[in-house]
Design an enzyme around this catalytic site. Sequence first.
Site, PDB file in Angstrom:
ATOM      1  N   ASP A   1       0.836  -1.206   0.000  1.00 27.16           N
ATOM      2  CA  ASP A   1       0.000   0.000   0.000  1.00 27.16           C
ATOM      3  C   ASP A   1       0.871   1.256   0.000  1.00 27.16           C
ATOM      4  O   ASP A   1       1.996   1.237   0.503  1.00 27.16           O
ATOM      5  CB  ASP A   1      -0.918  -0.020   1.231  1.00 27.16           C
ATOM      6  CG  ASP A   1      -2.074   0.972   1.081  1.00 27.16           C
ATOM      7  OD1 ASP A   1      -2.365   1.401  -0.052  1.00 27.16           O
ATOM      8  OD2 ASP A   1      -2.678   1.313   2.118  1.00 27.16           O
TER       9      ASP A   1
ATOM     10  N   HIS B   1       2.219   3.328  -9.069  1.00 26.32           N
ATOM     11  CA  HIS B   1       2.017   1.903  -9.365  1.00 26.32           C
ATOM     12  C   HIS B   1       3.173   1.361 -10.202  1.00 26.32           C
ATOM     13  O   HIS B   1       3.666   0.257  -9.959  1.00 26.32           O
ATOM     14  CB  HIS B   1       0.686   1.680 -10.099  1.00 26.32           C
ATOM     15  CG  HIS B   1      -0.515   2.089  -9.298  1.00 26.32           C
ATOM     16  ND1 HIS B   1      -0.636   1.774  -7.963  1.00 26.32           N
ATOM     17  CD2 HIS B   1      -1.638   2.777  -9.628  1.00 26.32           C
ATOM     18  CE1 HIS B   1      -1.787   2.273  -7.516  1.00 26.32           C
ATOM     19  NE2 HIS B   1      -2.407   2.885  -8.502  1.00 26.32           N
TER      20      HIS B   1
ATOM     21  N   LEU C   1      11.054 -20.262  -4.934  1.00 23.93           N
ATOM     22  CA  LEU C   1      10.090 -19.464  -4.178  1.00 23.93           C
ATOM     23  C   LEU C   1       8.757 -19.488  -4.919  1.00 23.93           C
ATOM     24  O   LEU C   1       8.737 -19.424  -6.148  1.00 23.93           O
ATOM     25  CB  LEU C   1      10.594 -18.022  -4.043  1.00 23.93           C
ATOM     26  CG  LEU C   1       9.655 -17.024  -3.346  1.00 23.93           C
ATOM     27  CD1 LEU C   1      10.461 -16.133  -2.399  1.00 23.93           C
ATOM     28  CD2 LEU C   1       8.921 -16.126  -4.324  1.00 23.93           C
TER      29      LEU C   1
END
Length: 252
Positions: free
Chosen positions: A25, A42, A136
Amino acid sequence: MKHQSSTLAVPDISAVPRHVAIIMDGNGRWATKRFLPRVAGHAKGVDAVRAIVEACAVRGVEFLTLFAFSSENWRRPADEVSVLMRLFMTVLEREVGKMSLNGIRLKIVGDMSRFDPKLQEMALRAEAQTADNHRLTLTVCANYGGRWDVMQAVSRMVKDNPGAHDFSEGQLAPYLAMAYAPEPDLFIRTGGEQRISNFLLWQLAYSELYFTDTFWPDFDAEALDLAIASYQQRERRFGRTSAQVLDKKKAS
Ligand code: IPE
Ligand code: IPE
Ligand code: MG
């Protein structure tokens, strides 16, 4: 391996969290502070994603889950939503090859049916292309909502068990969107807000929560280390007393 539910059994814990889940955020505020349009935040946030995926892999984190777009984010102005969608597509196009080479398995979780069919297809292809990687597992939550997840799991469970009325937590678990992963050990939210915003409601039952004011585009490996260091200070009791936890540690 079957993953334990933290409310049914005490899971194994390790110094490095096996599963880190992040609400990324603060992109918009990062940009606004610099007199840039929100979407610039973004775009910059994608760089942070790249850095954190690699930093987690290097530190031995096995599962990294990122909240990219919530089921509530459709409420944003249409142009911001469409820029975000285009950004997803560009990232998928550009990054999947690199992920493959770096041993990253990609999973995209959420109600994809609302997305452009082209984006849905790209997501499926990216998952297939990275399915055999083991370093991962990166889960990107897109059009995800914690309540959506619980409801879709319940619906599918009930459908598979016609006539049944009593269900257990254990029966629900395999239907949850992230059944392939253990529950998050460490939850991080950047950007200063201290709320869950309908992220992994079920799975965060016993996660350690960490909030930082750092905006997501500024969240780097050093900031990740602070979060992990904070995690390492916590005593995870899972309902037991501190004395019990210490006895168990001594015995092992
Ligand atoms: C998080 O940053 C990214 C998404 C929700 C897609 P925000 O866009 O929420 O940034 P702020 O909270 O407005 O600063
Ligand atoms: C949560 O961030 C969703 C993502 C990071 C994708 P928001 O910025 O949308 O959360 P709220 O609405 O402020 O709680
Ligand atoms: Mg926000």
